[in-house]
Design a protein around this motif. Structure first.
Motif, short mmCIF file in Angstrom:
data_model
loop_
_atom_site.label_atom_id
_atom_site.label_comp_id
_atom_site.label_asym_id
_atom_site.label_seq_id
_atom_site.Cartn_x
_atom_site.Cartn_y
_atom_site.Cartn_z
N LEU A 127 0.82 -1.49 0.23
CA LEU A 127 0.07 -0.47 -0.13
C LEU A 127 0.81 1.45 0.31
O LEU A 127 0.62 2.36 -0.79
N LEU A 128 1.77 0.97 0.67
CA LEU A 128 2.52 2.09 0.12
C LEU A 128 3.54 2.42 -0.63
O LEU A 128 3.77 3.93 -1.56
N TYR A 129 3.94 1.14 -1.30
CA TYR A 129 3.95 1.50 -2.64
C TYR A 129 3.13 2.32 -3.18
O TYR A 129 3.47 3.06 -4.82
N ILE A 130 1.91 2.01 -3.63
CA ILE A 130 0.90 1.99 -4.72
C ILE A 130 0.42 3.98 -4.14
O ILE A 130 0.67 5.05 -5.14
N LYS A 221 21.42 4.91 -9.89
CA LYS A 221 21.85 4.19 -10.62
C LYS A 221 22.67 4.11 -11.67
O LYS A 221 23.44 3.61 -12.37
N GLY A 222 23.17 4.99 -12.07
CA GLY A 222 24.48 5.82 -12.75
C GLY A 222 25.31 5.04 -11.91
O GLY A 222 26.68 4.13 -13.17
N SER A 228 15.84 -0.42 -7.62
CA SER A 228 14.81 -1.65 -7.34
C SER A 228 14.84 -2.77 -6.15
O SER A 228 14.24 -3.01 -5.63
N ARG A 229 15.94 -3.35 -7.06
CA ARG A 229 15.88 -4.68 -6.45
C ARG A 229 16.85 -4.62 -4.98
O ARG A 229 15.34 -5.94 -3.97
N LEU A 234 15.83 -5.59 0.25
CA LEU A 234 15.99 -4.57 2.29
C LEU A 234 14.48 -4.15 2.70
O LEU A 234 14.01 -4.00 3.67
N LEU A 235 13.39 -3.60 1.96
CA LEU A 235 12.34 -3.90 2.89
C LEU A 235 11.33 -4.97 2.67
O LEU A 235 10.99 -5.21 4.26
#
Length: 326
Positions: A127-130, A221-222, A228-229, A234-235
């Motif tokens: 729900l936090l992601y959404i 990312k650079g 994301s992974r 970690l989450l």
């Protein structure tokens, strides 16, 4: 920090309704002509309570450090983001549907409660992601608002379900929801320990990744980090820690909020040192809070969650003002 924690563990072990001397404790622990009443007080009541409180504090402190790291939000905390409430709601649902089992909890009941809490924590994270992400990134202000909304919603579900319980289970749930290690036993210690032993090393090995996550998303990312992974791993680890802790102690708030702030003031911003130090600070907070709750208000006992909240709420308000000023 370790020495201070051990000191308070010793004080908590020797002080209470039935006071023990250092000699009594050593003779009992080393099995030198132990007395039955000393065995009962130490091994059945005080020691499991102290050990469980230390494990819970260690897990919650590290979970708070991880959440603040992956969201880049100094106000992030498992309780404020609704993860505590969600895990607690699912554990209470388990208590409700397994009412007969909970009156005399067996190994299956004790070991399965963290799994139900884990599912609840995952629901909160989804729900936090959404609701709290914009353009693939967490919005700090929106994250707090969504977290508070989730905590209120899951708290309402918990209250509704607990009111449907029979009086005995309702009383047990009410004490548990306040954040208590009052009825700790060795089964609960053993059910919590594997989660910490498995997940904390996974988090600590990613300390360098947490350091990089303090940079802007594009910069990370650079540098070749699969953001994301790594964030999802970690989450999941964070949710696992919180669920294991909540399933045995209820909702002890503000440990995950305060511990990272103290750690950063002591050693800076390197997560290689922040992660273990947050665990030790969290451990110290819960051990001291439980000692205060059981001695200051004796013969009545105050839940450790309430004691820590008395300190945590003003601290949270202070952090809010500092954040707004910045």
């Amino acid at each position: 920090m370790c020495a201070l924690t051990l000191c308070f563990m010793y004080i908590s072990l020797t002080n209470g309704t039935f006071d023990l001397s250092a000699k009594d404790v050593l003779r009992t622990l080393l099995r030198i002509n132990p007395a039955k009443d000393h065995d009962l007080v130490i091994f059945d009541f005080r020691l499991p309570r102290i050990v469980l409180g230390a494990l819970v504090g260690f897990g919650l402190g590290i979970a708070g450090a991880v959440l603040q790291g992956i969201t880049r939000n100094s106000l992030a905390d498992p309780g404020i983001l609704g993860i505590h409430a969600a895990a607690g709601a699912f554990v209470v649902l388990y208590m409700f549907f397994a009412a007969g089992t909970m009156k005399t909890p067996d190994w299956f009941a004790v070991l399965s409660m963290p799994m139900f809490g884990f599912v609840g924590g995952l629901v909160a994270v989804v729900l936090l992601y959404i609701f709290a992400r914009q353009n693939g990134e967490f919005n700090p202000q929106q994250l707090i608002l969504v977290g508070i909304a989730l905590a209120s919603g899951f708290g309402a579900i918990t209250l509704f379900v607990s009111l449907k319980m029979d009086p005995q289970n309702f009383e047990m749930a009410a004490v548990w929801l306040a954040g208590s290690v009052y009825s700790a036993n060795w089964r609960q210690v053993l059910s919590t320990l594997p989660w910490l032993v498995i997940l904390i090393p996974v988090i600590w090995r990613r300390a360098a990744v947490l350091d990089l996550m303090q940079l802007h998303e594009v910069s990370v990312k650079g540098l070749g980090v699969a953001v994301s992974r790594e964030r999802q791993i970690l989450l999941l680890c964070c949710v696992g820690l919180v669920s294991a802790c909540v399933s045995v102690s209820g909702s002890i708030g503000f440990v995950g909020l305060i511990a990272p702030h103290i750690a950063r003031r002591l050693i800076g911003n390197s997560y290689k040192y922040i992660v273990p130090l947050c665990g030790m600070i969290g451990m110290l907070m819960v051990v001291i809070g439980d000692f205060i709750g059981k001695t200051v208000f004796a013969p009545a006992q105050l839940s450790v969650g309430i004691v820590i909240s008395i300190i945590g709420v003003p601290y949270f308000i202070l952090l809010l003002f500092k954040t707004r000023t910045k």
